[in-house]
Motif scaffolding. Structure first.
Motif, PDB file in Angstrom:
ATOM      1  N   SER A  84      -3.738  -1.065   3.626  1.00 17.88           N
ATOM      2  CA  SER A  84      -3.103  -1.882   4.225  1.00 17.88           C
ATOM      3  C   SER A  84      -2.282  -3.966   4.187  1.00 17.88           C
ATOM      4  O   SER A  84      -3.741  -4.288   4.515  1.00 17.88           O
ATOM      5  N   GLU A  96       4.769   0.149   2.577  1.00 19.44           N
ATOM      6  CA  GLU A  96       4.065   0.527   2.593  1.00 19.44           C
ATOM      7  C   GLU A  96       4.457   1.669   4.017  1.00 19.44           C
ATOM      8  O   GLU A  96       4.472   2.826   3.576  1.00 19.44           O
ATOM      9  N   PRO A 107      -1.179   3.784   4.038  1.00 20.79           N
ATOM     10  CA  PRO A 107      -2.068   2.692   4.175  1.00 20.79           C
ATOM     11  C   PRO A 107      -2.996   2.039   5.637  1.00 20.79           C
ATOM     12  O   PRO A 107      -2.468   2.211   6.391  1.00 20.79           O
ATOM     13  N   HIS A 110      -2.880   0.025   8.929  1.00 24.79           N
ATOM     14  CA  HIS A 110      -1.658  -0.264   9.136  1.00 24.79           C
ATOM     15  C   HIS A 110      -1.259  -0.874  10.452  1.00 24.79           C
ATOM     16  O   HIS A 110      -1.213   0.247  11.548  1.00 24.79           O
TER      17      HIS A 110
END
Length: 509
Positions: A84, A96, A107, A110
């Motif tokens: 991410s 994302e 991702p 994240h």
């Protein structure tokens, strides 16, 4: 061959590197961070499904001169994942989340891994952009409430607005957490009408895909059609006559004019000055009729084509001067009214740092003093390369009103300049006879009336679309609305929302 028919020069090559640039997942954060630190912004993230892997393209852009760099990361099909970039870029975090919802590419790490596009009743583990998605499984109940973040404390209560509104706008739900009339937090929930435009574009010819691009957001027909055409022309290294560039610039300014005029009137209407809205609608109708004379369509559809443009006639000096004078009078009357000034001034302030952090674009950014304008930063014709953006540093509703008003006058001035070179009729060049072999890709960047539009295409060897990725400026700017409304009173929400006037359709692709 006349000078007007010579092909436009290619865009300058990015000093920071050629595009595309293959990078490993491990190297992605460092390379993305270096580009961001060098003044680039993340304009687009596009996921791609290849036969043996998933591929993610990150497009970074910068102006002065026009620079574009693509970072490309591949990830395995069975467990697709990428690191991410949300800690480096707020827009990256939203791209994302969109990518995970539509492709299932995770991702990693994240900070906010909640769904973005797919509402809670959408099936789990079904990713509609994948080739093996198949028909959608049964959807869950739509009666369950959306899990908003609740604000607790003495006197805090919630006000839900939407998703159905008392007008023609598309659906969007807003949840206010307030004390008295003061907004503590606003959460906007969009994506109620996901249309699957990017999926519908797959496998279409350029000719068949153009109407889709042209209809991404009805009030931005020229902007999106032009971004699509520029992307195709970039992919094929397709030279376009300079005369076509002039006509395209004319059409883009006509689209800017009628939308800004409508917003100037609507803002006045939202503070009770309805007579000025009536006059703004009168001016807008003049512009729409002018559009119909110029292109045969009130929303300017059908005028921009890959390789060129066509107009039936051009605006006259008298028409433009009359419109400019009418708008100037409307703005003068609005600003002379103490109620209008009081309601506009200091309402829903968005700071320049917030604009940069969020990645907001267009007149919203310029109203906060952030000078970003793709006409100058990514010009497709030399006439716009010297555009001086209209800016205001206060970041409130008044600033966004003044930027629109200034852009109307600047747009008329630019049109006067363009019309010295423009000629009605068709300006077009056929696609190169020897097209590149294999898959090709291209990017189109256009300053639509709301801000910079980015589109990226990948084309099969047979000329059909393998992928179309669209980024309307509304996608990047919507998070700025809740930020500006913090500590604003509830009655100012309609005025604030109108001062941004973002597209639901452009966001809900």
């Amino acid at each position: 061959m006349t000078s007007a028919d010579r092909p436009r020069p290619p865009a300058p090559v990015a000093a920071a590197g050629q595009r595309p640039r293959q990078v490993s997942a491990a190297d992605l954060p460092a390379q993305a961070g270096a580009l961001l630190a060098a003044g680039f912004r993340l304009a687009l993230v596009a996921a791609h499904e290849d036969p043996d892997a998933f591929r993610v393209v990150y497009l970074f852009t910068a102006g002065g001169p026009d620079r574009r760099v693509e970072l490309v990361v591949r990830t395995e099909r069975d467990t697709p994942q990428v690191p991410s970039l949300a800690a480096l870029s707020f827009p990256a975090g939203r791209f994302e989340r969109e990518m995970r919802d539509l492709y299932g590419i995770v991702p990693l790490d994240h900070p906010l891994p909640r769904r973005l596009v797919r509402h809670q009743h959408w099936p789990r583990n079904w990713y509609p952009m994948r080739s093996d998605a198949g028909p959608p499984p049964p959807f869950g109940s739509t009666d369950e409430p959306y899990p908003f973040l609740r604000v607790h404390g003495p006197g805090v209560y919630e006000i839900p607005v939407g998703p159905v509104h008392a007008g023609l706008i598309e659906p969007g739900h807003f949840r206010f957490s307030v004390v008295g009339e003061t907004i503590l937090k606003l959460k906007a929930r969009l994506w109620f009408t996901h249309k699957g435009i990017e999926k519908l574009a797959e496998g279409r010819t350029i000719t068949d895909a153009l109407p889709l691009a042209e209809r991404v957001s009805g009030d931005t027909s020229v902007g999106h059609a032009l971004a699509f055409c520029l992307a195709v022309e970039d992919a094929y290294e397709w030279p376009v006559p300079a005369r076509a560039g002039v006509l395209r610039a004319v059409l883009l300014e006509l689209e800017r004019l009628y939308n800004h005029v409508a917003d100037l009137g609507a803002l006045c209407n939202d503070v009770g000055y309805g007579i000025l809205n009536a006059h703004a609608l009168r001016i807008r109708e003049q512009l729409l009729r002018l559009n119909a004379d110029v292109t045969g369509h009130r929303l300017l559809r059908g005028a921009v084509k890959p390789g060129g443009a066509h107009v039936a006639q051009l605006p006259t000096h008298g028409q433009l001067a009359g419109i400019a004078a009418d708008v100037a009078e409307l703005v003068e009357l609005a600003l002379a009214n103490s109620v209008v000034r009081d309601r506009f001034t200091g309402t829903a302030v968005l700071g320049a740092d917030q604009v940069r952090d969020i990645g907001a674009l267009g007149f919203v950014a310029r109203g906060s003093g952030v000078d970003i304008d793709a006409r100058r930063d990514h010009p497709f014709h030399q006439a716009t390369a010297q555009v001086a953006a209209v800016t205001c540093s206060d970041g409130d509703v008044l600033a966004r009103f003044l930027v629109r008003a200034g852009e109307v006058q600047a747009g008329v001035d630019l049109l006067e300049q363009l019309l010295r070179e423009a000629r009605p009729g068709t300006a077009h060049r056929e696609a190169p006879q020897r097209l590149p072999g294999g898959h090709v890709s291209g990017v189109g960047l256009v300053e639509g009336w709301r801000g910079t539009i980015a589109q990226r295409v990948e084309l099969h060897p047979n000329g059909t679309l393998a992928r179309l990725k669209i980024v309307d400026p509304s996608f990047l700017t919507w998070p700025a609305v809740p930020a500006a409304l913090t500590d604003t009173i509830v009655p100012d929400f309609p005025l604030t929302n109108k001062s941004f006037n973002l597209s639901y359709a452009g966001n809900d692709l």
